[in-house]
Design a protein around this motif. Sequence first.
Motif, short mmCIF file in Angstrom:
data_model
loop_
_atom_site.label_atom_id
_atom_site.label_comp_id
_atom_site.label_asym_id
_atom_site.label_seq_id
_atom_site.Cartn_x
_atom_site.Cartn_y
_atom_site.Cartn_z
N GLN A 1 43.49 -35.02 -10.76
CA GLN A 1 42.22 -34.64 -11.37
C GLN A 1 42.43 -34.06 -12.76
OE1 GLN A 1 40.80 -31.98 -8.33
NE2 GLN A 1 39.53 -33.55 -7.36
N VAL A 2 43.47 -33.25 -12.89
CA VAL A 2 43.79 -32.71 -14.21
C VAL A 2 44.12 -33.84 -15.18
CG1 VAL A 2 45.45 -31.32 -15.50
CG2 VAL A 2 44.52 -30.47 -13.35
N ALA A 3 44.88 -34.83 -14.69
CA ALA A 3 45.24 -35.96 -15.54
C ALA A 3 43.99 -36.74 -15.96
CB ALA A 3 46.22 -36.89 -14.81
N ASN A 4 43.06 -36.93 -15.02
CA ASN A 4 41.81 -37.64 -15.36
C ASN A 4 41.01 -36.86 -16.39
OD1 ASN A 4 42.33 -39.76 -13.63
ND2 ASN A 4 41.20 -38.86 -11.91
N PHE A 5 40.96 -35.54 -16.23
CA PHE A 5 40.26 -34.72 -17.22
C PHE A 5 40.94 -34.85 -18.58
CE2 PHE A 5 39.90 -30.77 -19.62
CZ PHE A 5 38.53 -30.69 -19.76
N LEU B 1 39.99 -39.15 -24.84
CA LEU B 1 39.05 -40.15 -25.32
C LEU B 1 38.03 -39.52 -26.27
CD1 LEU B 1 37.82 -42.98 -25.30
CD2 LEU B 1 36.57 -42.33 -23.23
N ARG B 2 37.48 -38.36 -25.86
CA ARG B 2 36.53 -37.69 -26.73
C ARG B 2 37.17 -37.30 -28.05
NH1 ARG B 2 34.10 -32.81 -23.39
NH2 ARG B 2 33.19 -32.41 -25.46
N SER B 3 38.38 -36.79 -28.01
CA SER B 3 39.07 -36.39 -29.23
C SER B 3 39.34 -37.60 -30.13
CB SER B 3 40.39 -35.69 -28.89
OG SER B 3 40.16 -34.54 -28.10
#
Length: 708
Positions: free
Chosen positions: A405-409, A415-417
């Motif tokens: 989950q941390v990796a997905n976040f 992506l946003r960056s």
Amino acid sequence: MGSGPVVGVLSPFVGGAYYGTILAGISAAAATAGSRTVAVQTLDAAADMAVNGGTPTFTAPVAWDHIDGFVVLADAITDAYLERLRAAGKPVVLLGHNAGRPDLPAVVADNGAGTRATVEHLIEHGHRRIAFTGYVAVSDVAERHRAYTETLRAHGIEPDPALFLPAVDNLESGVAWATPTALRDLDATAIVAATDRNAIGLLRAMAAAGLSCPGDVALTGFDDMEVAAYLGPALASVRQPLEVMAAKAVELLLQAVAGVPVPAGDRRVPTVFVSRASCGCSDARLRLPPAEAAAGPDRLSERLAALLPPGAVRTGEHLAVLAKAVDAVVDVAAAAVAGRTPDHAGASAALLTLYALQAQPEGLRIVARAVQEYTQQIPAGDVAAARRLDGCVQELILAVVRVRQVANFGDRWRLRSTISAHYDLSMALLYNRRSDPRDLSWLAVTPANAGSLGLWRGDGRLEVPAGWRRLPGPPISSGELAVSAFPPPELIAAVGPGETAFVVPAKVHASDRGLLAVVGVVESQVEDGRELVNQCAALLTVGLDLREQEQRLRRAALSDTLTGLPNRAALVETLERAVRAPGRRFAVLFLDLDGFKQVNDRLGHAAGDDLLVYVAERIRRSLRAGDMAARFGGDEFVVFLAEVGSHEQLTRIAARLKASIVAPYTVGGTVVTVGVSIGCTPCGDSTSADEILSAADAAMYREKIGSR
């Protein structure tokens, strides 16, 4: 960073899922050996992602003065460039291909091993009509196709030419043959796609044709892209041990640089087939060792070893991590059975470290199965121990789920960056017309830590403006450089831990500006050729083009099309600047030709135009440095004198101009003469350009009337 030999990489792209993974492995292996890496992209910025046979237009010896040896990736350079490298005494190791060169050391993926396993797996499922699609002009795809045909024949199946379906490239769009009609008429029950992206294109085409996978047609890919496991259905594929290959290539290259003989020939690293739902395996059956034996530490070790890249368990570092994970799980199980408090934190950390070595999508299930299988060794009837052990298992599995989950976040945040950086980059290079793209301060909106730009000169050398760096350090030098000396050594020295120096052509289509070098981290989670350093080079090229176009348009708007002199608008702009300069002593001469109309009427407009061009040239030659002549309109010219010390000096300049202009001209074979009336206006206390021009015009008319 160390001061060992500089490792060069020649690659079609310097980032992306495939090339980026390899490059990250090369950089990591080089850093471990105390070396820095310089990765040179041989395709243009933002080039098409379908490559084949090298880059014929890439001929420059980029960074040869700094690089001690090169790792050369498939389709990066032509054979002629390869020969130039060898003639220059640069050791070369081929990676991912052998370029048909048995005289060179090469580290290659055994494409045949994975393809053979794929075809045999499909045959185990009962398939006999197995098709192949791929872009066989690329060497590794051709190898996969050969293995496909050989495996069919080895199982008594003669390959059907009708089941060879050529792709036009390695991308989703490459399977152009896959129309709804062609898919429905295809006499095949399974398709082997040469790349995952070809396979993804096929999944879309099959859905459009109303076909299901694997119900109507089973499908496999190659490359095991991260997205493959999350498709519907999950795509069976072949995993290449890219990091292992990269480390081996660096090892061989550094040996050659050190003078240790490196035998020619291939070092083949096996590829591994990964079965999933698209090939017909229920619940994406994993290729793990069978569990018929008791699940003791040895079996646990085998299970967890499946997390590691193929061949990685032979390295000491990976074996140590694996052993620690096994010991940690054994200790947890023993503590739970004995009623002691298990060290959940230590076991979780060990498992997560192991999982991070190769975060393949199946990793969570591998860890879960391995732990559950091992901890089933509970004495019959010991309910309390079973409950304690079950709690430990759940704790370990939840820890692994949390890291995913941390990796997905992290992926979402990255992506946003990236989107934000692309926006800021576009605004800095394309919208902010007040800044010069050659000033690399715009790199501050990217993750780069240093940058240098080399702009082509007419002689093939590079003009290097001042470099940029984010952190304190020696300035990155500027000036004129040979291509072989670019990037400047200060940029290479700026490469820090985990970083690479990238050099990308600032070239988009026909516009070739030079080379952009930046220091940063390899991007491997984007499409090949779409990483930020590529976008920097592409947008920089476009930004430089736009700036040049604006300058050309401005020159055209401020120039007289006939004589090439500045026009009225340019003169007014110059006068306004002079008026705003306090204490400046300048002057204006207003010139009007006498007798021009008669020449124009007698010899024609073309001759009149020629005469104006000749007059303009004589005026231009008569001026001092810093002065300016403009065509004001028709047969009128205005001269701006930048510095005038006295009225006598102004009179002398006007007399010299008049003498030059009234000398005879030969126009269309006829000798002609014209006169000129000149009005002089000193402008030390003038308040506007219009006032100055009006005064000079009036002075010119007074002289014209007085000379009659």
